[in-house]
Design a protein around this motif. Sequence first.
Motif, PDB file in Angstrom:
ATOM      1  N   ASN A   7      62.945 -18.044  48.842  1.00 59.33           N
ATOM      2  CA  ASN A   7      62.178 -18.404  47.659  1.00 59.33           C
ATOM      3  C   ASN A   7      61.434 -17.153  47.237  1.00 59.33           C
ATOM      4  O   ASN A   7      60.332 -16.881  47.707  1.00 59.33           O
ATOM      5  CB  ASN A   7      61.209 -19.553  47.989  1.00 59.33           C
ATOM      6  N   LEU A  84      58.074 -19.259  44.182  1.00 56.48           N
ATOM      7  CA  LEU A  84      57.904 -20.421  43.325  1.00 56.48           C
ATOM      8  C   LEU A  84      57.251 -21.540  44.122  1.00 56.48           C
ATOM      9  O   LEU A  84      57.560 -21.733  45.299  1.00 56.48           O
ATOM     10  CB  LEU A  84      59.254 -20.908  42.800  1.00 56.48           C
ATOM     11  N   GLU A  85      56.358 -22.265  43.455  1.00 59.64           N
ATOM     12  CA  GLU A  85      55.729 -23.416  44.093  1.00 59.64           C
ATOM     13  C   GLU A  85      55.681 -24.572  43.097  1.00 59.64           C
ATOM     14  O   GLU A  85      55.234 -24.405  41.960  1.00 59.64           O
ATOM     15  CB  GLU A  85      54.317 -23.056  44.555  1.00 59.64           C
ATOM     16  N   TRP A  86      56.162 -25.720  43.548  1.00 61.33           N
ATOM     17  CA  TRP A  86      56.217 -26.917  42.713  1.00 61.33           C
ATOM     18  C   TRP A  86      55.051 -27.807  43.077  1.00 61.33           C
ATOM     19  O   TRP A  86      54.746 -28.000  44.262  1.00 61.33           O
ATOM     20  CB  TRP A  86      57.537 -27.640  42.954  1.00 61.33           C
ATOM     21  N   SER A  87      54.359 -28.355  42.057  1.00 61.61           N
ATOM     22  CA  SER A  87      53.259 -29.277  42.328  1.00 61.61           C
ATOM     23  C   SER A  87      53.399 -30.507  41.440  1.00 61.61           C
ATOM     24  O   SER A  87      53.993 -30.442  40.356  1.00 61.61           O
ATOM     25  CB  SER A  87      51.909 -28.594  42.110  1.00 61.61           C
ATOM     26  N   GLU A  88      52.840 -31.611  41.926  1.00 67.55           N
ATOM     27  CA  GLU A  88      52.941 -32.880  41.211  1.00 67.55           C
ATOM     28  C   GLU A  88      51.574 -33.559  41.251  1.00 67.55           C
ATOM     29  O   GLU A  88      50.867 -33.490  42.253  1.00 67.55           O
ATOM     30  CB  GLU A  88      53.990 -33.755  41.897  1.00 67.55           C
ATOM     31  N   SER A  99      54.332 -32.702  36.589  1.00 66.46           N
ATOM     32  CA  SER A  99      54.732 -31.699  37.569  1.00 66.46           C
ATOM     33  C   SER A  99      54.881 -30.356  36.880  1.00 66.46           C
ATOM     34  O   SER A  99      55.011 -30.282  35.649  1.00 66.46           O
ATOM     35  CB  SER A  99      56.047 -32.087  38.249  1.00 66.46           C
ATOM     36  N   LYS A 100      54.831 -29.307  37.675  1.00 64.14           N
ATOM     37  CA  LYS A 100      55.029 -27.960  37.149  1.00 64.14           C
ATOM     38  C   LYS A 100      55.510 -27.052  38.273  1.00 64.14           C
ATOM     39  O   LYS A 100      55.316 -27.344  39.458  1.00 64.14           O
ATOM     40  CB  LYS A 100      53.767 -27.400  36.512  1.00 64.14           C
ATOM     41  N   VAL A 101      56.123 -25.964  37.871  1.00 61.65           N
ATOM     42  CA  VAL A 101      56.524 -24.912  38.799  1.00 61.65           C
ATOM     43  C   VAL A 101      55.747 -23.668  38.393  1.00 61.65           C
ATOM     44  O   VAL A 101      55.711 -23.306  37.212  1.00 61.65           O
ATOM     45  CB  VAL A 101      58.046 -24.647  38.732  1.00 61.65           C
ATOM     46  N   GLU A 102      55.091 -23.047  39.349  1.00 66.84           N
ATOM     47  CA  GLU A 102      54.364 -21.819  39.065  1.00 66.84           C
ATOM     48  C   GLU A 102      54.728 -20.766  40.096  1.00 66.84           C
ATOM     49  O   GLU A 102      55.369 -21.065  41.107  1.00 66.84           O
ATOM     50  CB  GLU A 102      52.855 -22.053  39.041  1.00 66.84           C
TER      51      GLU A 102
END
Length: 161
Positions: A7, A84-88, A99-102
């Motif tokens: 990643n 990349l880190e996905w959060s919900e 949700s978003k990816v940052e």
Amino acid sequence: MAASNINRVILTGNLTFDPELRSLPSGTSVCKLRVAVNTRRKNNATNEWEDKPNYFDVTVWGAQGENAARYLSKGRPVAIDGRLEWSEWQDKDTGKNRSKVEIVADTVQFLGGRDDNAGGGGGFTPRADVPTNTSDFGPPAATPQPVSTPVSTPADDDIPF
């Protein structure tokens, strides 16, 4: 043994707003950046190349985030290396799941000079990932054929040991 996953994100672009620095109750600093990166695409209708901006949210933790907030400003070119880190979460107003990816930055490299508020200075010029001059993609030039030279073997008395 399971294969490890990768990643990794590396990008260069320009900040779209001044860094936003805040501190958590624990005292840890966190800095938010937004980076614009152009992608060059060919418009099939006009047959011309066009720049399409992509925007990425970046989080920088700790002392590096403090430095980013202190020395960076809107328009400055930066290089980001991170993951990349996905959060919900659930929206408080609508109750809908969001949700978003940052990008969580491991390193932020300041590009350009300290006084370059408009970006692109100090020897760094942002470039698209597709060249404008497509003549570079012509057929390769003829390569010369290798010349064979006879190999001679030294006589026993020519060996240096």
